[in-house]
Design an enzyme around this catalytic site. Structure first.
Site, PDB file in Angstrom:
ATOM      1  N   HIS A  51      29.931  26.735  51.883  1.00  0.00           N
ATOM      2  CA  HIS A  51      31.169  25.960  51.855  1.00  0.00           C
ATOM      3  C   HIS A  51      30.861  24.666  52.609  1.00  0.00           C
ATOM      4  O   HIS A  51      29.941  24.639  53.443  1.00  0.00           O
ATOM      5  CB  HIS A  51      32.307  26.715  52.540  1.00  0.00           C
ATOM      6  CG  HIS A  51      32.719  27.949  51.790  1.00  0.00           C
ATOM      7  ND1 HIS A  51      32.621  29.210  52.313  1.00  0.00           N
ATOM      8  CD2 HIS A  51      33.210  28.094  50.529  1.00  0.00           C
ATOM      9  CE1 HIS A  51      33.041  30.087  51.416  1.00  0.00           C
ATOM     10  NE2 HIS A  51      33.401  29.442  50.324  1.00  0.00           N
ATOM     11  N   ASP A  54      30.637  25.210  56.152  1.00  0.00           N
ATOM     12  CA  ASP A  54      29.484  25.997  56.620  1.00  0.00           C
ATOM     13  C   ASP A  54      28.353  25.032  56.980  1.00  0.00           C
ATOM     14  O   ASP A  54      27.522  25.323  57.830  1.00  0.00           O
ATOM     15  CB  ASP A  54      28.957  26.942  55.519  1.00  0.00           C
ATOM     16  CG  ASP A  54      29.929  28.064  55.177  1.00  0.00           C
ATOM     17  OD1 ASP A  54      30.608  28.554  56.103  1.00  0.00           O
ATOM     18  OD2 ASP A  54      30.002  28.438  53.988  1.00  0.00           O
ATOM     19  N   GLU A 176      34.391  28.495  39.484  1.00  0.00           N
ATOM     20  CA  GLU A 176      34.355  29.950  39.695  1.00  0.00           C
ATOM     21  C   GLU A 176      35.748  30.512  39.420  1.00  0.00           C
ATOM     22  O   GLU A 176      36.635  30.423  40.267  1.00  0.00           O
ATOM     23  CB  GLU A 176      33.917  30.288  41.129  1.00  0.00           C
ATOM     24  CG  GLU A 176      33.852  31.785  41.379  1.00  0.00           C
ATOM     25  CD  GLU A 176      33.372  32.167  42.791  1.00  0.00           C
ATOM     26  OE1 GLU A 176      32.879  31.290  43.531  1.00  0.00           O
ATOM     27  OE2 GLU A 176      33.504  33.351  43.142  1.00  0.00           O
ATOM     28  N   HIS A 215      35.736  39.196  39.963  1.00  0.00           N
ATOM     29  CA  HIS A 215      36.810  38.334  39.469  1.00  0.00           C
ATOM     30  C   HIS A 215      37.083  38.629  37.994  1.00  0.00           C
ATOM     31  O   HIS A 215      38.240  38.654  37.557  1.00  0.00           O
ATOM     32  CB  HIS A 215      36.456  36.854  39.641  1.00  0.00           C
ATOM     33  CG  HIS A 215      36.330  36.431  41.074  1.00  0.00           C
ATOM     34  ND1 HIS A 215      36.005  35.149  41.442  1.00  0.00           N
ATOM     35  CD2 HIS A 215      36.482  37.118  42.237  1.00  0.00           C
ATOM     36  CE1 HIS A 215      35.972  35.055  42.775  1.00  0.00           C
ATOM     37  NE2 HIS A 215      36.246  36.244  43.269  1.00  0.00           N
ATOM     38  N   ASP A 250      40.560  41.949  46.043  1.00  0.00           N
ATOM     39  CA  ASP A 250      39.185  41.570  45.699  1.00  0.00           C
ATOM     40  C   ASP A 250      38.226  42.274  46.670  1.00  0.00           C
ATOM     41  O   ASP A 250      38.159  41.937  47.842  1.00  0.00           O
ATOM     42  CB  ASP A 250      39.087  40.040  45.842  1.00  0.00           C
ATOM     43  CG  ASP A 250      37.737  39.493  45.444  1.00  0.00           C
ATOM     44  OD1 ASP A 250      36.935  40.224  44.839  1.00  0.00           O
ATOM     45  OD2 ASP A 250      37.482  38.317  45.758  1.00  0.00           O
ATOM     46  N   ASP A 252      34.721  42.895  46.555  1.00  0.00           N
ATOM     47  CA  ASP A 252      33.345  42.437  46.821  1.00  0.00           C
ATOM     48  C   ASP A 252      32.429  43.592  47.216  1.00  0.00           C
ATOM     49  O   ASP A 252      31.666  43.512  48.197  1.00  0.00           O
ATOM     50  CB  ASP A 252      33.324  41.347  47.920  1.00  0.00           C
ATOM     51  CG  ASP A 252      34.040  40.074  47.491  1.00  0.00           C
ATOM     52  OD1 ASP A 252      34.188  39.845  46.275  1.00  0.00           O
ATOM     53  OD2 ASP A 252      34.454  39.297  48.366  1.00  0.00           O
ATOM     54  N   ASP A 285      27.845  37.999  46.072  1.00  0.00           N
ATOM     55  CA  ASP A 285      29.019  37.763  46.918  1.00  0.00           C
ATOM     56  C   ASP A 285      29.552  39.130  47.310  1.00  0.00           C
ATOM     57  O   ASP A 285      30.528  39.622  46.730  1.00  0.00           O
ATOM     58  CB  ASP A 285      30.065  36.914  46.177  1.00  0.00           C
ATOM     59  CG  ASP A 285      31.086  36.302  47.137  1.00  0.00           C
ATOM     60  OD1 ASP A 285      31.003  36.583  48.358  1.00  0.00           O
ATOM     61  OD2 ASP A 285      31.972  35.551  46.688  1.00  0.00           O
TER      62      ASP A 285
HETATM   63  C1  XUL Z   1      36.625  34.208  46.642  1.00  0.00           C
HETATM   64  C2  XUL Z   1      35.217  33.928  46.432  1.00  0.00           C
HETATM   65  C3  XUL Z   1      34.670  32.800  47.241  1.00  0.00           C
HETATM   66  C4  XUL Z   1      33.826  31.874  46.453  1.00  0.00           C
HETATM   67  C5  XUL Z   1      33.274  30.708  47.196  1.00  0.00           C
HETATM   68  O1  XUL Z   1      37.067  35.334  46.027  1.00  0.00           O
HETATM   69  O2  XUL Z   1      34.549  34.606  45.702  1.00  0.00           O
HETATM   70  O3  XUL Z   1      33.913  33.323  48.292  1.00  0.00           O
HETATM   71  O4  XUL Z   1      32.743  32.571  45.916  1.00  0.00           O
HETATM   72  O5  XUL Z   1      34.240  29.922  47.727  1.00  0.00           O
HETATM   73 MN    MN Z   2      32.582  34.431  44.814  1.00  0.00          MN
END
Ligand code: XUL
Ligand code: MN
Length: 347
Positions: A51, A54, A176, A215, A250, A252, A285
């Site tokens: 980011h 970051d 994204e 996602h 979400d 992950d 991620d």
């Molecule tokens: C949010 C997500 C973020 C993006 C980067 O769900 O996946 O971490 O990948 O901003």
């Molecule tokens: Mn992501």
């Protein structure tokens, strides 16, 4: 496929976390942000996803000079550590000015903040030699449909994309998509939406997608088909491989942890399109479990990478000739059993 791809892997510093969630505090001691970069190569990763803050923490309170000094320090650190910056994403969801979105906010001054932050993000990307920015359009959506004019919002997103393309003659934009969270309904929920925006833009060749497995699943779609759609248009800039156990927040989860066969099909579609042969990264991620002790916790990253590599092997040893025979005879029962046995390693 001609040559087997040698994959290279990336993740973002946010993937090494302190385990906090919306219902409770952090559960692991913080691992210093600047020390995370030394972990990449030993863990088997060479790409860093950033980011903007970051790269330059606290950037909203810094002068252009301070921002550029910090960014050049990071560039040197990356060079010394043998790391490649994969992308920089404007973190447009934390500021008080983006409570109701950035590019699609109803407030002109909030939209101005979002644009100025995006310009700074592009400058930072250039300063560290990153060829792409990622737009995860976190708050570009609504909690109630009546809150925004959706048609105008889509026009504003396209206008922003065109402004980015005009601001920088080289940078690529990777959108994204995510259908929800934090908003109830996001404006760019699928890769189809992202690619439509790419074609509508002033330079379609520089607008691509980044597909995150979870996602796509949250949108009720199959991640491998979403990837195939982007690959068919030569518009898969990167991936965020992970997993998701049903329609929830979400998650992950580790790649392949909820649906091994779904993960196999993602690897197979990437393999079949030679994704990675032009330097594209296998981005992860993934979030460490809150229950995992230690600091830094990194097993979720190495496990996901190992699983990916096992599935590459499974994809390369999949008997395509046999699969084609089953297809020719439209015997999908036999094809399914063969696929499952192949994954299980049984005859
Ligand atoms: C949010 C997500 C973020 C993006 C980067 O769900 O996946 O971490 O990948 O901003
Ligand atoms: Mn992501």
């Amino acid at each position: 496929m001609t040559q087997p791809t040698n994959y290279r892997f990336s993740f973002g510093p946010w993937n090494i976390s302190e385990g906090g969630d919306p219902f409770g505090p952090e559960v692991r001691p913080a691992f210093p942000h600047e020390e995370k970069f030394a972990l990449y190569r030993p863990l088997g990763f060479e790409g860093v996803q950033f980011h903007d803050d970051d790269v330059v923490p606290g950037m909203d309170d810094l002068s252009p000079d301070q921002i550029s000094r910090k960014a050049s320090e990071v560039k040197t650190m990356l060079g010394n550590s043998g790391l490649i910056p994969e992308f920089v994403a404007p973190r447009l969801w934390f500021a008080s000015q983006t409570v109701d979105g950035g590019y699609t906010s109803n407030s002109a001054s909030d939209r101005a903040y979002a644009w100025s932050r995006t310009q700074k993000c592009i400058d930072i990307a250039n300063a560290i030699d990153s060829k792409a920015i990622v737009l995860w359009l976190a708050r570009e959506g609504t909690y109630i449909r009546e809150a925004k004019d959706a048609k105008l919002a889509y026009q504003r997103i396209l206008e922003t994309i065109n402004n980015i393309l005009a601001y920088d003659p080289k940078i690529e934009i990777w959108i994204e998509p995510k259908p929800n969270e934090p908003t109830d309904q996001a404006y760019v929920p699928t890769i189809g939406h992202a690619i439509a925006l790419a074609y509508a833009s002033s330079d379609p060749s520089r607008v691509k997608g980044l597909i995150e497995s979870a996602h796509a699943l949250l949108a009720g779609l199959d991640p491998s088909d979403e990837m195939a759609f982007a690959l068919a248009h030569d518009k898969l800039g990167s991936v965020h491989l992970n997993d998701q156990n049903g329609l929830k927040y979400d998650q992950d989860k580790n790649f392949g942890a909820a649906n091994l066969r779904g993960a196999f099909n993602q690897v197979r579609v990437l393999e079949q399109s030679s994704y990675g042969s032009r330097g594209e990264f296998i981005g992860l991620d993934v979030k460490a479990m809150r229950t995992q002790a230690g600091s830094p916790v990194t097993a979720h990253l190495t496990s996901s990478r190992e699983l990916f590599e096992i599935l590459v092997e499974k994809s390369r040893t999949f008997d395509e000739k046999l699969a084609h025979q089953f297809r020719d005879h439209r015997d999908y029962e036999a094809l399914e059993l063969y696929t499952l046995k192949h994954l299980l390693g049984t005859k």
